[in-house]
Design a protein around this motif. Structure first.
Motif, PDB file in Angstrom:
ATOM      1  N   LYS A 237       0.853  -1.189   0.000  1.00 31.63           N
ATOM      2  CA  LYS A 237       0.000   0.000   0.000  1.00 31.63           C
ATOM      3  C   LYS A 237       0.885   1.233   0.000  1.00 31.63           C
ATOM      4  O   LYS A 237       1.810   1.351   0.799  1.00 31.63           O
ATOM      5  CB  LYS A 237      -0.922   0.019   1.229  1.00 31.63           C
ATOM      6  N   PHE A 238       0.612   2.133  -0.931  1.00 33.66           N
ATOM      7  CA  PHE A 238       1.340   3.400  -0.994  1.00 33.66           C
ATOM      8  C   PHE A 238       0.651   4.389  -0.066  1.00 33.66           C
ATOM      9  O   PHE A 238      -0.577   4.518  -0.072  1.00 33.66           O
ATOM     10  CB  PHE A 238       1.352   3.926  -2.428  1.00 33.66           C
ATOM     11  N   PHE A 239       1.417   5.082   0.760  1.00 36.54           N
ATOM     12  CA  PHE A 239       0.880   6.040   1.732  1.00 36.54           C
ATOM     13  C   PHE A 239       0.419   7.283   0.970  1.00 36.54           C
ATOM     14  O   PHE A 239       1.213   8.135   0.620  1.00 36.54           O
ATOM     15  CB  PHE A 239       1.974   6.367   2.749  1.00 36.54           C
ATOM     16  N   TRP A 240      -0.881   7.373   0.718  1.00 37.32           N
ATOM     17  CA  TRP A 240      -1.407   8.411  -0.152  1.00 37.32           C
ATOM     18  C   TRP A 240      -2.242   9.407   0.646  1.00 37.32           C
ATOM     19  O   TRP A 240      -2.697   9.117   1.752  1.00 37.32           O
ATOM     20  CB  TRP A 240      -2.253   7.785  -1.254  1.00 37.32           C
ATOM     21  N   GLU A 241      -2.467  10.588   0.074  1.00 35.81           N
ATOM     22  CA  GLU A 241      -3.218  11.625   0.754  1.00 35.81           C
ATOM     23  C   GLU A 241      -4.693  11.245   0.848  1.00 35.81           C
ATOM     24  O   GLU A 241      -5.216  10.511   0.015  1.00 35.81           O
ATOM     25  CB  GLU A 241      -3.058  12.959   0.035  1.00 35.81           C
ATOM     26  N   GLN A 242      -5.348  11.781   1.880  1.00 32.54           N
ATOM     27  CA  GLN A 242      -6.754  11.502   2.097  1.00 32.54           C
ATOM     28  C   GLN A 242      -7.611  12.514   1.331  1.00 32.54           C
ATOM     29  O   GLN A 242      -7.163  13.606   0.996  1.00 32.54           O
ATOM     30  CB  GLN A 242      -7.075  11.569   3.594  1.00 32.54           C
ATOM     31  N   GLN A 243      -8.840  12.130   1.064  1.00 34.44           N
ATOM     32  CA  GLN A 243      -9.748  13.014   0.342  1.00 34.44           C
ATOM     33  C   GLN A 243      -9.903  14.336   1.087  1.00 34.44           C
ATOM     34  O   GLN A 243     -10.104  14.360   2.303  1.00 34.44           O
ATOM     35  CB  GLN A 243     -11.114  12.348   0.170  1.00 34.44           C
ATOM     36  N   GLY A 244      -9.802  15.435   0.377  1.00 33.02           N
ATOM     37  CA  GLY A 244      -9.942  16.754   0.974  1.00 33.02           C
ATOM     38  C   GLY A 244      -8.647  17.356   1.472  1.00 33.02           C
ATOM     39  O   GLY A 244      -8.622  18.497   1.936  1.00 33.02           O
ATOM     40  N   SER A 245      -7.549  16.595   1.377  1.00 32.33           N
ATOM     41  CA  SER A 245      -6.253  17.102   1.846  1.00 32.33           C
ATOM     42  C   SER A 245      -5.251  17.078   0.700  1.00 32.33           C
ATOM     43  O   SER A 245      -5.433  16.371  -0.293  1.00 32.33           O
ATOM     44  CB  SER A 245      -5.731  16.269   3.019  1.00 32.33           C
ATOM     45  N   THR A 246      -4.200  17.863   0.863  1.00 34.91           N
ATOM     46  CA  THR A 246      -3.113  17.912  -0.111  1.00 34.91           C
ATOM     47  C   THR A 246      -1.809  17.659   0.620  1.00 34.91           C
ATOM     48  O   THR A 246      -1.415  18.454   1.478  1.00 34.91           O
ATOM     49  CB  THR A 246      -3.057  19.284  -0.809  1.00 34.91           C
ATOM     50  N   SER A 247      -1.155  16.561   0.320  1.00 37.08           N
ATOM     51  CA  SER A 247       0.102  16.212   0.973  1.00 37.08           C
ATOM     52  C   SER A 247       1.263  16.931   0.314  1.00 37.08           C
ATOM     53  O   SER A 247       1.250  17.197  -0.891  1.00 37.08           O
ATOM     54  CB  SER A 247       0.333  14.701   0.910  1.00 37.08           C
ATOM     55  N   SER A 248       2.270  17.239   1.109  1.00 35.74           N
ATOM     56  CA  SER A 248       3.521  17.767   0.557  1.00 35.74           C
ATOM     57  C   SER A 248       4.423  16.642   0.071  1.00 35.74           C
ATOM     58  O   SER A 248       5.442  16.895  -0.565  1.00 35.74           O
ATOM     59  CB  SER A 248       4.263  18.585   1.616  1.00 35.74           C
ATOM     60  N   PHE A 249       4.052  15.388   0.397  1.00 39.72           N
ATOM     61  CA  PHE A 249       4.841  14.211   0.032  1.00 39.72           C
ATOM     62  C   PHE A 249       6.314  14.402   0.398  1.00 39.72           C
ATOM     63  O   PHE A 249       7.209  14.141  -0.398  1.00 39.72           O
ATOM     64  CB  PHE A 249       4.686  13.882  -1.457  1.00 39.72           C
ATOM     65  N   TRP A 250       6.525  14.877   1.639  1.00 39.60           N
ATOM     66  CA  TRP A 250       7.901  14.993   2.109  1.00 39.60           C
ATOM     67  C   TRP A 250       8.614  13.652   1.983  1.00 39.60           C
ATOM     68  O   TRP A 250       9.758  13.581   1.544  1.00 39.60           O
ATOM     69  CB  TRP A 250       7.945  15.462   3.564  1.00 39.60           C
ATOM     70  N   MET A 251       7.930  12.582   2.348  1.00 37.86           N
ATOM     71  CA  MET A 251       8.497  11.251   2.229  1.00 37.86           C
ATOM     72  C   MET A 251       7.483  10.339   1.558  1.00 37.86           C
ATOM     73  O   MET A 251       6.306  10.328   1.932  1.00 37.86           O
ATOM     74  CB  MET A 251       8.850  10.688   3.617  1.00 37.86           C
TER      75      MET A 251
END
Length: 333
Positions: A237-251
């Motif tokens: 499973k890839f650690f992905w952003e949740q609906q309604g949020s925007t990840s910076s994908f630091w890692m």
């Protein structure tokens, strides 16, 4: 680098958000050392056990007691139900950690904090540029910290910043970061302060990077999208952003089915020149905090045993990311 500012409610650019009218210098995550809001030895601060140790150390530095909570398998973030279960008469604050750049779902946590009259601290050390809706992380709690350590999206080598919309906290931190200078007389100090100022050279490095912040975040998202697309169909499973949020994908992180698979996959990647790292060990398993565990933390322990941090630098080329992905796929073949 310690930047103190009143956060805007609109959604500005990263550069606009982080250039305040006044600069001060200082620490990274250890805001609690400064944040004198009635904390006394023995007071409790709720914090996820699945986090980097600095989050917990900041609580211990002032003599408060970290109270660990488990995580959710779906988001890797602190479990709101466990947060509420762990609240006692000694609880003074909740510290959320926007882990690996992924925002915590703040609605339920903020509701709990309000319901019990608790302060809310955001550890956004890994989440520079992350948003919930149009609002940046770090603008939800009473106070928030960011890190500018060498591996962060924006770096000054060390240090970080503190943001708050509370003028009393703002004034307090400004005073204590500069040796407790009273401000009414030159070289007059009316209490013990700290030397948490940053050099002008380091501050200049950080400010220069802010000019490229939006581009850095754009590139990190591109890398995450390549990983996400390339690893579809594998038993992970890839650690992905949740609906309604925007990840910076630091890692960029993945989690596999079993700990043994995680370890063998890391060896496989190392053999072809790809460095990876394990996810954080739960803080309650560390020697100095082991006695503070309350019950079990099965999700946090499981994620820690099965998680892998993949190369995530914005300097990676598309070819680099595809090479890493291909070798992950080759392991499962």
């Amino acid at each position: 680098m310690l930047l103190l500012m009143v956060l805007n409610q609109h959604s500005p650019s990263i550069l606009e958000l982080l250039i305040p009218p006044l600069f001060a210098m200082g620490l990274s995550r250890c805001i609690l050392r400064f944040w004198q809001l009635g904390f006394n030895p023995g007071d409790e601060v709720i914090v996820p056990t699945f986090t980097y140790i600095a989050s917990v150390n900041a609580i211990a530095y002032i003599g408060a007691k970290p109270v660990f909570v488990d995580s959710l398998e779906s988001t890797w973030q602190m479990d709101p139900s466990d947060v509420e279960r762990k609240i006692t008469s000694k609880t003074k604050a909740i510290m959320v950690v926007h882990l690996y750049g992924q925002p915590v779902e703040m609605g339920e946590i903020m509701s709990i904090a309000t319901r019990y009259g608790l302060k809310l601290i955001e550890d956004a050390a890994e989440a520079f540029g992350s948003r919930i809706g149009s609002k940046y992380v770090g603008s939800f709690g009473d106070v928030a910290t960011f890190s500018f350590f060498g591996n962060k999206t924006i770096t000054t080598g060390e240090g970080g910043m503190v943001v708050t919309n509370n003028p009393n906290i703002d004034a307090r931190i400004r005073k204590l970061k500069g040796q407790g200078l009273a401000g009414t007389r030159e070289y007059w100090h009316d209490e013990i302060g700290y030397n948490y100022r940053m050099t002008n050279i380091c501050a200049a490095i950080g400010l220069a990077q802010l000019e490229d912040a939006d581009e850095l975040l754009r590139r990190k998202r591109e890398i995450a999208l390549i990983y996400h697309k390339s690893l579809v169909g594998l038993p992970l499973k890839f650690f992905w952003e949740q609906q309604g949020s925007t990840s910076s994908f630091w890692m960029n992180c993945i989690v596999v089915d079993k700990p043994a698979v995680r370890d063998l996959l890391r060896i496989h990647l190392a053999n072809v020149g790809i460095e990876t790292r394990p996810t954080f060990y739960p803080a309650h398993t560390m020697p100095m905090y082991k006695s503070m565990a309350r019950g079990e933390y099965p999700v946090a322990v499981s994620l820690a045993e099965r998680g892998i941090n993949l190369p995530s630098s914005p300097a990676l080329s598309d070819e680099d990311v595809n090479y890493i992905s291909e070798n992950i796929r080759s392991y499962f073949k």
